[in-house]
Design a protein around this motif. Sequence first.
Motif, PDB file in Angstrom:
ATOM      1  N   TYR A  32      18.675  -8.127  46.016  1.00 51.77           N
ATOM      2  CA  TYR A  32      18.758  -7.905  44.581  1.00 51.77           C
ATOM      3  C   TYR A  32      18.397  -9.166  43.806  1.00 51.77           C
ATOM      4  N   ALA A  33      17.961  -8.950  42.595  1.00 49.98           N
ATOM      5  CA  ALA A  33      17.877 -10.034  41.614  1.00 49.98           C
ATOM      6  C   ALA A  33      19.154  -9.997  40.777  1.00 49.98           C
ATOM      7  N   ILE A  34      19.663 -11.163  40.476  1.00 46.13           N
ATOM      8  CA  ILE A  34      20.859 -11.288  39.659  1.00 46.13           C
ATOM      9  C   ILE A  34      20.502 -12.086  38.410  1.00 46.13           C
ATOM     10  N   GLY A  35      20.965 -11.634  37.290  1.00 47.90           N
ATOM     11  CA  GLY A  35      20.638 -12.323  36.052  1.00 47.90           C
ATOM     12  C   GLY A  35      21.852 -12.591  35.196  1.00 47.90           C
ATOM     13  N   TRP A  36      21.728 -13.632  34.395  1.00 51.03           N
ATOM     14  CA  TRP A  36      22.709 -13.912  33.353  1.00 51.03           C
ATOM     15  C   TRP A  36      22.067 -13.606  32.004  1.00 51.03           C
ATOM     16  N   PHE A  37      22.797 -12.878  31.206  1.00 51.44           N
ATOM     17  CA  PHE A  37      22.336 -12.498  29.887  1.00 51.44           C
ATOM     18  C   PHE A  37      23.432 -12.853  28.894  1.00 51.44           C
ATOM     19  N   ARG A  38      23.068 -12.957  27.638  1.00 50.31           N
ATOM     20  CA  ARG A  38      24.088 -13.260  26.641  1.00 50.31           C
ATOM     21  C   ARG A  38      23.808 -12.481  25.359  1.00 50.31           C
ATOM     22  N   GLN A  39      24.879 -12.261  24.642  1.00 49.46           N
ATOM     23  CA  GLN A  39      24.757 -11.576  23.362  1.00 49.46           C
ATOM     24  C   GLN A  39      25.677 -12.241  22.364  1.00 49.46           C
ATOM     25  N   ALA A  40      25.060 -12.774  21.331  1.00 51.58           N
ATOM     26  CA  ALA A  40      25.811 -13.391  20.240  1.00 51.58           C
ATOM     27  C   ALA A  40      26.060 -12.334  19.174  1.00 51.58           C
ATOM     28  N   PRO A  41      27.066 -12.524  18.351  1.00 60.07           N
ATOM     29  CA  PRO A  41      27.363 -11.540  17.296  1.00 60.07           C
ATOM     30  C   PRO A  41      26.147 -11.292  16.419  1.00 60.07           C
ATOM     31  N   GLY A  42      25.825 -10.031  16.234  1.00 61.83           N
ATOM     32  CA  GLY A  42      24.717  -9.671  15.379  1.00 61.83           C
ATOM     33  C   GLY A  42      23.346  -9.853  15.978  1.00 61.83           C
ATOM     34  N   LYS A  43      23.285 -10.224  17.251  1.00 57.35           N
ATOM     35  CA  LYS A  43      21.990 -10.453  17.892  1.00 57.35           C
ATOM     36  C   LYS A  43      21.825  -9.547  19.103  1.00 57.35           C
ATOM     37  N   GLU A  44      20.579  -9.401  19.511  1.00 61.10           N
ATOM     38  CA  GLU A  44      20.293  -8.598  20.695  1.00 61.10           C
ATOM     39  C   GLU A  44      20.658  -9.375  21.959  1.00 61.10           C
ATOM     40  N   ARG A  45      20.929  -8.625  23.001  1.00 60.08           N
ATOM     41  CA  ARG A  45      21.189  -9.246  24.294  1.00 60.08           C
ATOM     42  C   ARG A  45      19.893  -9.881  24.803  1.00 60.08           C
ATOM     43  N   GLU A  46      20.000 -11.085  25.332  1.00 55.44           N
ATOM     44  CA  GLU A  46      18.807 -11.791  25.794  1.00 55.44           C
ATOM     45  C   GLU A  46      19.007 -12.333  27.198  1.00 55.44           C
ATOM     46  N   GLY A  47      17.906 -12.473  27.906  1.00 59.41           N
ATOM     47  CA  GLY A  47      17.948 -13.061  29.237  1.00 59.41           C
ATOM     48  C   GLY A  47      18.104 -14.568  29.149  1.00 59.41           C
ATOM     49  N   VAL A  48      19.036 -15.113  29.885  1.00 60.99           N
ATOM     50  CA  VAL A  48      19.274 -16.551  29.922  1.00 60.99           C
ATOM     51  C   VAL A  48      18.655 -17.160  31.179  1.00 60.99           C
ATOM     52  N   SER A  49      19.009 -16.596  32.316  1.00 64.98           N
ATOM     53  CA  SER A  49      18.497 -17.107  33.580  1.00 64.98           C
ATOM     54  C   SER A  49      18.674 -16.039  34.649  1.00 64.98           C
ATOM     55  N   CYS A  50      17.704 -15.939  35.519  1.00 66.19           N
ATOM     56  CA  CYS A  50      17.753 -14.946  36.582  1.00 66.19           C
ATOM     57  C   CYS A  50      17.314 -15.571  37.893  1.00 66.19           C
ATOM     58  N   ILE A  51      17.788 -15.000  38.987  1.00 66.62           N
ATOM     59  CA  ILE A  51      17.450 -15.515  40.302  1.00 66.62           C
ATOM     60  C   ILE A  51      17.241 -14.370  41.271  1.00 66.62           C
ATOM     61  N   SER A  52      16.223 -14.547  42.110  1.00 63.00           N
ATOM     62  CA  SER A  52      16.000 -13.591  43.172  1.00 63.00           C
ATOM     63  C   SER A  52      16.790 -14.065  44.383  1.00 63.00           C
ATOM     64  N   SER A  53      17.745 -13.284  44.827  1.00 65.90           N
ATOM     65  CA  SER A  53      18.589 -13.706  45.937  1.00 65.90           C
ATOM     66  C   SER A  53      17.815 -13.771  47.250  1.00 65.90           C
ATOM     67  N   SER A  54      16.674 -13.101  47.332  1.00 60.47           N
ATOM     68  CA  SER A  54      15.915 -13.091  48.586  1.00 60.47           C
ATOM     69  C   SER A  54      15.140 -14.383  48.783  1.00 60.47           C
ATOM     70  N   ASP A  55      14.515 -14.893  47.732  1.00 62.07           N
ATOM     71  CA  ASP A  55      13.707 -16.108  47.901  1.00 62.07           C
ATOM     72  C   ASP A  55      14.119 -17.257  47.005  1.00 62.07           C
ATOM     73  N   GLY A  56      15.130 -17.041  46.179  1.00 64.38           N
ATOM     74  CA  GLY A  56      15.643 -18.115  45.337  1.00 64.38           C
ATOM     75  C   GLY A  56      14.800 -18.441  44.124  1.00 64.38           C
ATOM     76  N   SER A  57      13.780 -17.650  43.846  1.00 62.34           N
ATOM     77  CA  SER A  57      12.959 -17.935  42.664  1.00 62.34           C
ATOM     78  C   SER A  57      13.810 -17.730  41.418  1.00 62.34           C
ATOM     79  N   THR A  58      13.544 -18.548  40.423  1.00 60.26           N
ATOM     80  CA  THR A  58      14.381 -18.548  39.225  1.00 60.26           C
ATOM     81  C   THR A  58      13.552 -18.452  37.952  1.00 60.26           C
ATOM     82  N   TYR A  59      14.237 -18.037  36.918  1.00 57.50           N
ATOM     83  CA  TYR A  59      13.669 -17.979  35.569  1.00 57.50           C
ATOM     84  C   TYR A  59      14.706 -18.552  34.612  1.00 57.50           C
TER      85      TYR A  59
END
Length: 123
Positions: A32-59
């Motif tokens: 699986y890929a696992i990601g961290w997302f965040r949502q501030a009041p009044g804003k859309e949820r956004e991607g913060v950082s994600c990682i592929s557990s298989s190869d460790g690639s990150t965003y």
Amino acid sequence: DVQLQAFGGGFVQAGGSLRLSCAASGFIFDEYAIGWFRQAPGKEREGVSCISSSDGSTYYADSVKGRFTISSDNAKNTVYLQMNSLKPEDTAVYYCAAVPGSSWCNPISYDYWGQGTKVTVSS
């Protein structure tokens, strides 16, 4: 059942650090890929950082590059988000999420979500 538990949020002054943890269960973690997302009041949820557990690639979102580090401990089925040099604009509820395979770090692409953990950064 797929379960994700995010914890580690809190209140910190600007310039401080926090480490978020996302404990996963109910699926083959390194498929699986696992990601961290965040949502501030009044804003859309956004991607913060994600990682592929298989190869460790990150965003990383541009806003957190150089300050946040995502890592994965496959033995513990846990993904961490080390957040340094925190800014007031990092204040949000942070969520971890999972999707089979690899994916863009976009909330729409993720299938499974944990509860959020709140991060508050004071100026």
